[in-house]
Design an enzyme around this catalytic site. Sequence first.
Site, PDB file in Angstrom:
ATOM      1  N   CYS A 290      44.333  29.861  -9.359  1.00 58.91           N
ATOM      2  CA  CYS A 290      45.237  31.135  -9.438  1.00 58.91           C
ATOM      3  C   CYS A 290      44.757  32.184  -8.287  1.00 58.91           C
ATOM      4  O   CYS A 290      44.625  33.657  -9.109  1.00 58.91           O
ATOM      5  CB  CYS A 290      43.061  31.453 -10.337  1.00 58.91           C
ATOM      6  SG  CYS A 290      42.540  29.723 -12.056  1.00 58.91           S
TER       7      CYS A 290
ATOM      8  N   GLU B   1      31.311  36.453  -6.588  1.00 54.70           N
ATOM      9  CA  GLU B   1      31.934  37.466  -6.103  1.00 54.70           C
ATOM     10  C   GLU B   1      31.403  39.229  -6.206  1.00 54.70           C
ATOM     11  O   GLU B   1      31.557  39.640  -5.536  1.00 54.70           O
ATOM     12  CB  GLU B   1      33.342  37.933  -7.590  1.00 54.70           C
ATOM     13  CG  GLU B   1      34.150  39.247  -6.876  1.00 54.70           C
ATOM     14  CD  GLU B   1      35.380  38.424  -7.737  1.00 54.70           C
ATOM     15  OE1 GLU B   1      36.608  39.495  -6.939  1.00 54.70           O
ATOM     16  OE2 GLU B   1      35.404  38.310  -8.376  1.00 54.70           O
TER      17      GLU B   1
ATOM     18  N   PHE C  37      40.820  27.661  -7.394  1.00 53.83           N
ATOM     19  CA  PHE C  37      40.311  26.269  -6.989  1.00 53.83           C
ATOM     20  C   PHE C  37      40.228  25.385  -5.749  1.00 53.83           C
ATOM     21  O   PHE C  37      41.356  25.628  -5.246  1.00 53.83           O
ATOM     22  CB  PHE C  37      40.407  25.410  -8.665  1.00 53.83           C
ATOM     23  CG  PHE C  37      39.846  25.619 -10.147  1.00 53.83           C
ATOM     24  CD1 PHE C  37      39.475  26.383 -10.275  1.00 53.83           C
ATOM     25  CD2 PHE C  37      40.632  24.474 -10.935  1.00 53.83           C
ATOM     26  CE1 PHE C  37      38.607  26.593 -11.614  1.00 53.83           C
ATOM     27  CE2 PHE C  37      39.860  24.499 -12.079  1.00 53.83           C
ATOM     28  CZ  PHE C  37      39.167  25.512 -12.538  1.00 53.83           C
TER      29      PHE C  37
ATOM     30  N   HIS D 235      42.533  34.891 -18.857  1.00 51.92           N
ATOM     31  CA  HIS D 235      42.791  34.851 -17.548  1.00 51.92           C
ATOM     32  C   HIS D 235      44.739  34.112 -17.508  1.00 51.92           C
ATOM     33  O   HIS D 235      44.308  33.403 -17.618  1.00 51.92           O
ATOM     34  CB  HIS D 235      41.449  33.867 -17.222  1.00 51.92           C
ATOM     35  CG  HIS D 235      41.714  33.731 -15.622  1.00 51.92           C
ATOM     36  ND1 HIS D 235      43.045  34.121 -14.480  1.00 51.92           N
ATOM     37  CD2 HIS D 235      41.323  32.580 -14.353  1.00 51.92           C
ATOM     38  CE1 HIS D 235      42.675  33.017 -13.494  1.00 51.92           C
ATOM     39  NE2 HIS D 235      41.480  32.323 -13.349  1.00 51.92           N
TER      40      HIS D 235
ATOM     41  N   HIS E 107      38.128  39.352  -9.704  1.00 50.15           N
ATOM     42  CA  HIS E 107      38.586  37.867  -9.698  1.00 50.15           C
ATOM     43  C   HIS E 107      38.471  38.176 -11.411  1.00 50.15           C
ATOM     44  O   HIS E 107      39.122  37.869 -12.183  1.00 50.15           O
ATOM     45  CB  HIS E 107      38.647  36.883  -8.583  1.00 50.15           C
ATOM     46  CG  HIS E 107      39.658  36.065  -9.687  1.00 50.15           C
ATOM     47  ND1 HIS E 107      40.789  35.701 -10.082  1.00 50.15           N
ATOM     48  CD2 HIS E 107      39.157  34.903  -9.492  1.00 50.15           C
ATOM     49  CE1 HIS E 107      40.930  33.869 -10.401  1.00 50.15           C
ATOM     50  NE2 HIS E 107      39.969  33.614 -10.448  1.00 50.15           N
TER      51      HIS E 107
ATOM     52  N   LYS F  24      39.739  41.099 -16.939  1.00 48.00           N
ATOM     53  CA  LYS F  24      40.793  39.820 -17.656  1.00 48.00           C
ATOM     54  C   LYS F  24      39.998  39.979 -19.218  1.00 48.00           C
ATOM     55  O   LYS F  24      40.287  39.515 -19.749  1.00 48.00           O
ATOM     56  CB  LYS F  24      39.700  38.371 -17.264  1.00 48.00           C
ATOM     57  CG  LYS F  24      40.524  38.554 -15.693  1.00 48.00           C
ATOM     58  CD  LYS F  24      40.011  37.362 -15.175  1.00 48.00           C
ATOM     59  CE  LYS F  24      41.119  36.810 -13.891  1.00 48.00           C
ATOM     60  NZ  LYS F  24      41.397  37.226 -12.809  1.00 48.00           N
TER      61      LYS F  24
END
Length: 393
Positions: A160, A300, A381, A323, A289, A318
Site C-alpha cells: 500500500c 498512526e 504490509f 483503500h 494513511h 479513505k
Amino acid sequence: MPALAIRAYTATTALGRGREAQAQALRERRGGLRRNDFGHDPLDCWIGRVDGLESLALPAELADWDCRNNRLAWLALNQDGLPEALTALVARRGAERVALVLGTSTASIGATEEAYTRLTDGRFPADLARGEIHQPHSLGGFVQRATGLRGPCVTVATACSSSAKVFAQAARLIAAGYADAALVGGVDTLCGSVLFGFNSLQLVASEPCKPFDAARVGLSLGEAGGYALIERIDGDDAGALQLRGYGESSDAHHMSAPHPQGLGAQLAMRDALARAGIDAAQVGYLNLHGTATPANDQAEAIAVAALFPDGLHASSTKGWTGHTLGAAGIVESTVALLALERGELPGILNSTAPDPVCGPQIRFDNAHKPIRYAMNNSFGFGGNNCSLVFGRA
C-alpha cells in the site's frame, strides 16, 4: 533535496474521473463507496468501484495488454490534459530522458485469476494466453508502450506504499542523472485475491469504513489510478507545485500490522520533513494513511501526535474512495496537491466519534484555509512506510 516541479497530476477513483471529480466530492462530502457488487459471489462489504471499465476498449495497438488494471491505467492516463503535458515534456527533454515509475500491489492478477478458472487441458484460454498480463511488470510495460517513453522504466510493488514510493524512486533517478523528469503514478483494481485475501486477515468491514472512529472495525477496499509529471527545475521555471521531500522507513515489526507506537511511521515523516528542510509546524495539511483498521489508525495517531503541533489539519480520505492499495499513494498525493492549490482541506467521511487515542491534529470536519506545505502518508504490509512533502513554489 532540490525541489522538483510538478507539471501535471490526476486521479481517477470511485468518485469519478480526474481532479475536479475528486475535489467536488471531497468538498460536498459525497462518498464513492457502494455495496460490493464485484465478482460472482460478492463478499459482504463495501467497495470503491470505478464505473465503465467493463465496456472500455483499449486502442487496437494495445489490445495484447487488455485487462481490468490496464484499462484503468489507460482511463486515468487520459484525464486532466496529462497526454498534452507529457507531449510537451518529451519535446523539452526527449523521450529517453523521461523515466516511468509506477506503483501497484496486484498488477493484472485479476486476469490471471480468470485464466485459471477457465483452464482447459492445463492451458489458459486463447483470449487470456498473453504473457504480457501475467507478470508483475504488466502495468509498467503497458504504460511504457502507451506513452512511448524510453527512460528508465520501473514498477514498484511494496503493497500500500507503492505509488507513494514512486516519487522517491523518481527523485533519486533524477538526482543521479539517469533522467531529467518522470511520469510517476499507480494503478490497482479490484480482484478476488484482494477482497478475499484481506477478508481472511479479518480486516474488511461489512459497513463503509470509518477511519479513526472509536467504533471502526476495518477497511473498505477500492480501485483507482493516477499520475503526476515531475521535472528537474532548470532556470526560473519552478512551477506552481513542487515535490519538496520524501521519507522512507522499514520497521519490519510484523507482516501485516504496524509497530504499535508508529515508530516506522515517525521515521518516514521525520525524514520527509528533513529532506524538505521544514519544521513539522509548517505543514498545513497531512493526508493520513488511515485505513480504518484498529491497529493502523491507533499507531498512526500516536505517531502524528508525537511529531506535530495541535494546529495541524490531518485526515484520512479513505471513507470517500476506499483503500485503493497500491494506488493509494498517488490518489492521496492528488488530494494533498488539491489542498495546496485550493486551500480546501478534507476531513473524514463516515466517522463521528473520534477514538480517544486521536490527538487534536486529526480532524473530522472539512476546513478552508491557505497552506504552504502538505504531506501524504502511505504505509504498507511488512512495515514499509513512505511520507511525501509537497509545497507551493
